[in-house]
Structure formats: C-alpha cells, structure tokens
Design a protein around this motif. Sequence first.
Motif, mmCIF file in Angstrom:
data_model
loop_
_atom_site.group_PDB
_atom_site.id
_atom_site.type_symbol
_atom_site.label_atom_id
_atom_site.label_comp_id
_atom_site.label_asym_id
_atom_site.label_seq_id
_atom_site.Cartn_x
_atom_site.Cartn_y
_atom_site.Cartn_z
ATOM 1 N N SER A 136 0.868 -1.178 0.000
ATOM 2 C CA SER A 136 0.000 0.000 0.000
ATOM 3 C C SER A 136 0.906 1.230 0.000
ATOM 4 C CB SER A 136 -0.865 -0.023 1.271
ATOM 5 O OG SER A 136 -1.202 1.279 1.672
ATOM 6 N N THR A 137 0.638 2.167 -0.872
ATOM 7 C CA THR A 137 1.481 3.379 -0.902
ATOM 8 C C THR A 137 1.340 4.157 0.407
ATOM 9 O OG1 THR A 137 -0.285 4.538 -2.083
ATOM 10 C CG2 THR A 137 1.512 3.656 -3.426
ATOM 11 N N ASN A 138 0.158 4.090 1.034
ATOM 12 C CA ASN A 138 -0.006 4.775 2.320
ATOM 13 C C ASN A 138 0.915 4.159 3.379
ATOM 14 O OD1 ASN A 138 -2.096 6.413 1.342
ATOM 15 N ND2 ASN A 138 -3.273 6.220 3.224
ATOM 16 N N GLN A 168 -0.942 -2.285 -6.283
ATOM 17 C CA GLN A 168 -0.801 -2.511 -4.848
ATOM 18 C C GLN A 168 -1.317 -3.923 -4.542
ATOM 19 O OE1 GLN A 168 -1.554 1.546 -2.532
ATOM 20 N NE2 GLN A 168 -3.371 0.937 -3.650
ATOM 21 N N GLY A 216 -3.941 -2.874 -1.091
ATOM 22 C CA GLY A 216 -4.493 -1.513 -1.102
ATOM 23 C C GLY A 216 -5.523 -1.350 0.016
ATOM 24 N N LYS A 217 -5.437 -0.246 0.733
ATOM 25 C CA LYS A 217 -6.318 -0.026 1.884
ATOM 26 C C LYS A 217 -7.403 0.985 1.557
ATOM 27 C CE LYS A 217 -3.234 1.365 4.849
ATOM 28 N NZ LYS A 217 -2.693 1.834 6.120
ATOM 29 N N GLY A 218 -8.623 0.674 1.988
ATOM 30 C CA GLY A 218 -9.722 1.614 1.827
ATOM 31 C C GLY A 218 -10.111 2.187 3.172
ATOM 32 N N THR A 219 -11.162 2.967 3.193
ATOM 33 C CA THR A 219 -11.630 3.528 4.465
ATOM 34 C C THR A 219 -12.337 2.443 5.271
ATOM 35 O OG1 THR A 219 -13.653 4.218 3.358
ATOM 36 C CG2 THR A 219 -11.925 5.871 3.558
ATOM 37 N N PHE A 222 -8.832 -2.092 -0.996
ATOM 38 C CA PHE A 222 -9.070 -1.321 -2.216
ATOM 39 C C PHE A 222 -8.396 -2.052 -3.372
ATOM 40 C CE2 PHE A 222 -8.185 2.169 -5.222
ATOM 41 C CZ PHE A 222 -9.446 2.741 -5.296
ATOM 42 N N LYS A 239 -18.062 4.702 -8.920
ATOM 43 C CA LYS A 239 -16.950 5.269 -8.144
ATOM 44 C C LYS A 239 -15.694 5.332 -9.004
ATOM 45 C CE LYS A 239 -14.398 4.352 -3.886
ATOM 46 N NZ LYS A 239 -14.537 4.025 -2.475
ATOM 47 N N GLY A 255 -11.138 6.628 -4.826
ATOM 48 C CA GLY A 255 -11.289 6.573 -3.368
ATOM 49 C C GLY A 255 -10.113 7.309 -2.738
ATOM 50 N N ILE A 256 -10.362 7.878 -1.602
ATOM 51 C CA ILE A 256 -9.312 8.649 -0.915
ATOM 52 C C ILE A 256 -9.228 8.188 0.540
ATOM 53 C CG2 ILE A 256 -8.606 10.977 -0.185
ATOM 54 C CD1 ILE A 256 -10.249 12.033 -2.609
ATOM 55 N N ILE A 282 -4.583 8.343 -2.651
ATOM 56 C CA ILE A 282 -5.594 8.523 -3.707
ATOM 57 C C ILE A 282 -5.504 7.354 -4.689
ATOM 58 C CG2 ILE A 282 -6.411 10.049 -5.556
ATOM 59 C CD1 ILE A 282 -5.102 12.383 -4.113
#
Length: 229
Positions: free
Chosen positions: A11-13, A33, A36-39, A44, A103, A106-107, A125
């Motif tokens: 995940s880039t975050n 990713q 990938g992580k979502g809210t 994600f 969609k 996502g952020i 993002i």
Amino acid sequence: MKIELLEEVDSTNTYIKRYLGGNEDRIVCAKRQTGGKGTKGRSFMSQEGGLYLSILKFYENFPAEKAFRIMAHAAVSVCKTAADFGVAAQIKWPNDVLANGGKLCGILIENVLNGKFVRASVVGIGVNVCNDLTALRRIAVSLSEAAGKKLCVEEVREKLLIHLREEDDFEDYLNLIGFLGQTVHVFAPDGKFLATALRVLENGNLEVSRNGEIMALSAAEITLRLEES
Ligand code: BTN
C-alpha cells in the motif's frame, strides 16, 4: 517535492509512513498494490491500470479542527483532473469521487496529530484510469470508460499532481457535492433512516434534515447511500 515511482507495493499509504520520522514532503506512486487499503478497514482493489499514490505532507500550526480541508482538497483535485479529460465528476460526501454514477476514485487520509494540530498527513488517492473493473461492475467506473477513450495513467498522474499543488478552496468542494437537497439513506450504528442532505459543514460533518429535525452527521460514524443507487 520528491516523487518515488514503484512497480508494486502493498500500500502506498503504508510505504510512505516510513518517512514520517523526517520532515520532507514527498509522493509515492505505484503501478499496482497488493494490499491496497480503503476507508473503514476495507481493502481497495489495485490492479495495474489504476493510479495509486500517496502524498506525505508536514505542517506547522495546522489546527486539527480544519483537517477536513485536506480531504476536500484531494477530492476537488481529482474532479478537476477528470474535467481535464472531459469527464464531469462529482463528490459523494465525504470523499468518494463519482462519474456516471460509479466510483471513480477513493481517498484514504491518515493524519498524524500533535495535540490539537496536524503534524503530518498521508493522503492516499486511488483513481480508476484503465484498470479492469469487471469484478466491480455497476459500482466502479474508470476515467477511460467515462471519457470514452483509453487514457494513460502517467498523463492522468501529471494532471492530478498539478491540481494537488493548487491553492485549496472549500467553495470548490461544496460546488462539487452531488446530492445536496436530495433524499439519502443513512446507515448509522443504531439503525438506518431517510433524510434530506442539506449542506457540508467546514468540519466535514453533513447536515441533514430528518423528519424536520436538523442534525449533523459524522462520516466516521455513518455510511450514506444515495436514493438512486
Ligand atoms: C476508499 O475508497 O475506501 C479509499 C481508497 C483509497 C485507496 C488509495 S490507493 C493509494 C493509497 N494506498 C492505499 O492503500 N490506499 C490509498
């Protein structure tokens, strides 16, 4: 600002947080990713063809009560990027970007607070550019689909980085919110109800009217579904 381009990362975050100990703003982009992580703890989908990037920014004296501005600016920047490719995108409060009812982006924001101040923010993002969305059909849309032609991720990234560097203006965010005045389904911890969306407050809360009663909803506590979806 330093920009790191990775082929693949979980995940880039998560990756960019290794730089939190420093004081230099930077950007990390990845072609795909694996985690990938979502809210709200969701994942994600992040296959090649999407744009996945995180921005690490350090602040001095940025009050935490204004933190929603960071999110709003990211969503506005994505809408402006979509417009560069002829796509009229809108924001679904708080920070999903929609096009043609699907969609587009996502952020995920992860702020590091120091008392009442934001010390640093990680703005993640994920934009669907030309990735395969078969598994998310009817929910998600890519910028290429919405634009009616295959777009190149790098070109979209360049435009997005330009808009992210622009001055933020909360009015832009308010103008891009797509459903004010409409009936929305609100999913709260104690049940669901229908309400009319009135406006978004500067702290990010959504003001709604429920049977004539005005209330402010926090995105952290509720989920929203639009009437037509
Ligand atoms: C959501 O819609 O739930 C938020 C999705 C955020 C996805 C982006 S992609 C780049 C960055 N890295 C992550 O792991 N998540 C964000």
